[in-house]
Design an enzyme around this catalytic site. Structure first.
Site, PDB file in Angstrom:
ATOM      1  CB  SER A   1      -0.924   0.009   1.221  1.00 49.22           C
ATOM      2  OG  SER A   1      -0.162  -0.022   2.421  1.00 49.22           O
TER       3      SER A   1
ATOM      4  CG  ASP B   1      24.284  -9.742   1.223  1.00 50.95           C
ATOM      5  OD1 ASP B   1      25.422 -10.262   1.246  1.00 50.95           O
ATOM      6  OD2 ASP B   1      23.633  -9.486   2.255  1.00 50.95           O
TER       7      ASP B   1
ATOM      8  CG  HIS C   1      22.610 -13.704   3.759  1.00 51.60           C
ATOM      9  ND1 HIS C   1      21.538 -14.550   3.662  1.00 51.60           N
ATOM     10  CD2 HIS C   1      22.147 -12.609   4.439  1.00 51.60           C
ATOM     11  CE1 HIS C   1      20.485 -14.010   4.250  1.00 51.60           C
ATOM     12  NE2 HIS C   1      20.835 -12.831   4.731  1.00 51.60           N
TER      13      HIS C   1
ATOM     14  CB  ILE D   1      20.137  -6.035   0.483  1.00 49.47           C
ATOM     15  CG1 ILE D   1      19.234  -4.840   0.193  1.00 49.47           C
ATOM     16  CG2 ILE D   1      21.508  -5.764  -0.112  1.00 49.47           C
ATOM     17  CD1 ILE D   1      18.045  -4.720   1.064  1.00 49.47           C
TER      18      ILE D   1
ATOM     19  CD  GLU E   1      21.493 -16.922   1.315  1.00 52.14           C
ATOM     20  OE1 GLU E   1      21.656 -17.115   2.537  1.00 52.14           O
ATOM     21  OE2 GLU E   1      21.103 -15.840   0.850  1.00 52.14           O
TER      22      GLU E   1
ATOM     23  NE  ARG F   1      15.495 -13.538   4.764  1.00 52.77           N
ATOM     24  CZ  ARG F   1      16.086 -12.551   5.419  1.00 52.77           C
ATOM     25  NH1 ARG F   1      16.877 -11.709   4.769  1.00 52.77           N
ATOM     26  NH2 ARG F   1      15.906 -12.406   6.723  1.00 52.77           N
TER      27      ARG F   1
END
Length: 313
Positions: A176, A256, A279, A230, A261, A232
């Site tokens: 929103s 990242d 990460h 940066i 992973e 997920r």
């Protein structure tokens, strides 16, 4: 305080580990060769779980701990915690918001600069001795480029503030429109991507935001666009990103986080227009300690029947 059993799911911070071990009876799940057997033998002692973005608390783990009272996440993200099961079981959940905002926002800007100004390429150019025989070539400026942000929460807002200092027009997409934001809002993410040169992913991972950056969004960003993640790894359809970079349908990327992973698509390794980090968005000494202090503070507050410092449920 009575020694209460706390289960740490994965290695996180040596400081956190030390502090937990001095206050509680600490169980380290990753050191167990047979986790099911370990849980069967020790489940009754464990009243708290401490997890992070790699290993939190799924429904199976929660169901296996009959006396579990609280799950404390050593991260801002909650995607590795089954919140529905926690609510059903009356298990409280906390995370570590705010303390990592600046570090992640700083890194996002750093990755933009690294991609556009070819920082990593230049570093290798000097170290390899190539500078003695040829010129590096031109890079691209950051100042003044239009920036689109997916998710204008704490981290997204901090990124916007930093990009604004570079004279960048800011726009954003979120569930929103934010009444307190003076940036252009796009209700459609494709429209956002079509109208920016740099697209930054900074939203929470939910079912709705999984693969929110797909082929359509990448193509809207276009062959001159830069994608920064940066958030997920699952926010981006990784196979589509790889294809776009290899085919020149995207100018570059800074990542990242990744879908699986620590596995990273090897096709990205040889690309000079891609900057890859393991990460480390909030991995600074200052923030690591602050996050650990907040985890400890939440556990202490819960077991001493005081208000949680950062409650989620």
């Amino acid at each position: 305080m009575e020694k209460i059993g706390v289960l740490m799911t994965t290695p996180m911070s040596t400081f956190l580990e030390h502090e937990l071990s001095t206050r509680f009876t600490l169980f380290k799940l990753w050191t167990q060769s047979c986790k099911s057997e370990f849980l069967q033998q020790n489940s009754s002692y464990i009243k708290a779980v401490v997890g992070d973005t790699t290993c939190g608390a799924d429904s199976e783990l929660i169901e296996s701990l009959p006396n579990l009272e609280i799950v404390a996440s050593y991260s801002v993200g909650l995607d590795k915690i089954d919140l529905d099961t926690c609510r059903d079981k009356g298990v409280r959940v906390t995370n570590t918001p705010d303390v990592l905002t600046d570090d992640v926002a700083d890194l996002a800007i750093g990755m933009i600069l690294a991609v556009l100004r070819r920082v990593c390429v230049g570093d290798e150019f000097v170290k390899s001795g190539e500078w003695k025989s040829c010129e590096l070539g031109l890079s691209s400026k950051f100042s003044g480029k239009s920036v689109g942000i997916i998710g204008l929460g704490r981290i997204g807002s901090a990124i916007a503030k930093r990009a604004d200092a570079f004279g960048c027009p800011i726009s954003y997409h979120s569930r929103s429109q934010k009444s307190d934001a003076n940036y252009k809002y796009y209700s459609n993410i494709v429209d956002l991507a079509s109208n920016c040169q740099i697209l930054i992913v900074a939203c929470a991972l939910t079912e709705e935001t999984c693969h929110i950056v797909n082929r359509k969004v990448i193509d809207a960003l276009g062959p001159n666009g830069i994608l920064i993640n940066i958030g997920r790894g699952a926010h981006i359809d990784e196979s589509e990103l790889v294809s776009a970079l290899l085919e020149g349908r995207l100018a570059g990327a800074g990542l990242d986080v990744y879908e699986d992973e620590p596995e990273v698509p090897e096709q990205l390794f040889g690309l000079e227009n891609v900057v890859l980090l393991p990460h480390v968005g909030s991995d600074t000494e200052e923030t690591s300690k602050a996050m650990a202090d907040l985890v400890i503070g939440n556990l202490d507050a819960h077991f001493n029947k005081k208000p949680l410092l950062s409650p989620v449920t």
